[in-house]
Write an enzyme that holds these catalytic residues in place. Structure first.
Site, short mmCIF file in Angstrom:
data_model
loop_
_atom_site.label_atom_id
_atom_site.label_comp_id
_atom_site.label_asym_id
_atom_site.label_seq_id
_atom_site.Cartn_x
_atom_site.Cartn_y
_atom_site.Cartn_z
N LYS A 189 30.44 14.82 -29.41
CA LYS A 189 30.25 13.46 -29.94
C LYS A 189 30.98 12.44 -29.07
O LYS A 189 30.58 11.27 -29.03
CB LYS A 189 30.68 13.38 -31.40
CG LYS A 189 32.11 13.78 -31.70
CD LYS A 189 33.08 12.62 -31.65
CE LYS A 189 34.50 13.08 -31.90
NZ LYS A 189 35.47 11.97 -31.80
N GLU A 279 38.77 11.80 -24.08
CA GLU A 279 38.35 13.20 -24.03
C GLU A 279 36.91 13.39 -23.58
O GLU A 279 36.55 14.42 -23.02
CB GLU A 279 38.53 13.85 -25.41
CG GLU A 279 39.96 13.87 -25.93
CD GLU A 279 40.82 14.97 -25.32
OE1 GLU A 279 40.44 15.51 -24.27
OE2 GLU A 279 41.88 15.28 -25.90
#
Length: 330
Positions: A189, A279
């Protein structure tokens, strides 16, 4: 139980406050004396939350030895630092501890899911391993705004233990035993959030974001099923829930990374100047490589990878996605 938090960043601090609100024995360890002093003396973490006051019972330390009495250790550090932090923890602990992981991503070299890294690094010292992940921004949790996330472990009793530690009237926790699916969804995501932010950065609107989130979810599911994740996970909090909040909010570092990349017309300036943990950047590289190895169609991830690592123009990447061969939706 004695819960020790590794890291004094925004998410670590917000989760520590949830525990303090629940009258748990919680202590934050951080390397920044300024942040720890701010927590202890001013009851703030102003670097991340400005003048917002936090629970006065919440305390911090810069002495890593203070975590040696832990029953539970929550890892509030980036995925890139996970292995080195665990190696240090292992030298301080002479008993088995429960580890709660909140990082989202993959090991950048081995491409392992983070739970596998923790299991390897903490071998012989691990009482149990739980991930605490789901649609959440630290900026809202610190203000005690309503939040619902998942406690994820292959062992349902371990998941329930963490559920009970954190749950209260503003922080609801469900349990989930699909570790593979939850970890993959949590990592992918962030890639989709970069893509979504890029759309906004170049001036696209809600129509484009809705399409990106929908097609991004399909891509996440396709990838996750290959590695053993369960479909229900991708349609739950760790899948569509986390995707929506991360790909739609200016609180999201990954969304804002994409936004700046879109504004600049490329990733070079952002990558050269960025100092925040994002990330989705490392995840894009790992997922691109794994998808190629397994022959998984990942068109959005592929274009994000090319923008980040091959200096592709974001508008060109989006135009090429829009001009892929026409097909049936499913």
């Amino acid at each position: 139980m004695k819960v020790r938090i590794i890291g004094s960043g925004s998410w670590a601090t917000a989760l520590a406050q949830v525990l303090a609100d629940n009258q748990q024995d919680v202590l934050i360890y951080g390397i920044s004396q300024e942040e720890i002093t701010d927590i202890n003396e001013n009851h703030q973490n102003s670097r991340y939350f400005g003048t917002i006051k936090i629970n006065e019972d919440l305390k911090g330390t810069t002495d890593i030895n203070d975590i040696s009495d832990a029953d539970v250790i929550l890892l509030g550090v980036p995925s890139l630092a996970l292995a080195s932090v665990l190696a240090q923890i292992k030298t301080l602990i002479d008993h088995k501890v429960y580890i709660i992981n909140v990082a989202k991503g993959f090991h950048p070299v081995t491409k392992e899911r983070l739970s596998l890294v923790i299991e390897r690094e903490m071998s012989g010292h691990l009482a149990g391993l739980i991930s605490l992940i789901g649609p959440s921004h630290a900026e809202e949790v610190i203000e005690r705004k309503l939040t619902v996330i998942n406690s994820v472990s292959e062992d349902l009793e371990e998941a329930k233990m963490v559920q009970k530690l954190f749950a209260n009237d503003y922080f609801r926790v469900y349990t989930n035993t699909d570790v593979v699916g939850a970890e993959i969804a949590a990592a992918l995501k962030n890639i989709m959030a970069i893509a979504s932010g890029t759309l906004e950065g170049i001036g696209e609107g809600d129509n484009a974001r809705a399409a990106l989130i929908t097609r991004g979810l399909h891509e996440m599911l396709r990838f996750g099923l290959v590695f053993g994740g369960k479909m229900d996970t991708f349609f739950g909090l760790n899948g569509v829930g986390d995707l929506v909040v991360t790909a739609s909010s200016h609180h999201s570092r990954n969304f804002m990374a994409g936004f700046m990349i879109g504004k600049e017309g490329g990733a070079a300036k952002f990558l050269a100047e960025n100092t925040k943990t994002t990330e989705g950047i490392s995840a894009a590289k790992v997922v691109h490589e794994l998808a190629q190895e397994r022959h998984i169609s990942m068109p959005i991830t592929e274009e994000v990878y090319k923008v980040l690592f091959e200096n592709k123009d974001p508008k060109t990447a989006i135009r090429e996605l829009m001009n892929r061969p026409l097909k049936h939706e499913y």
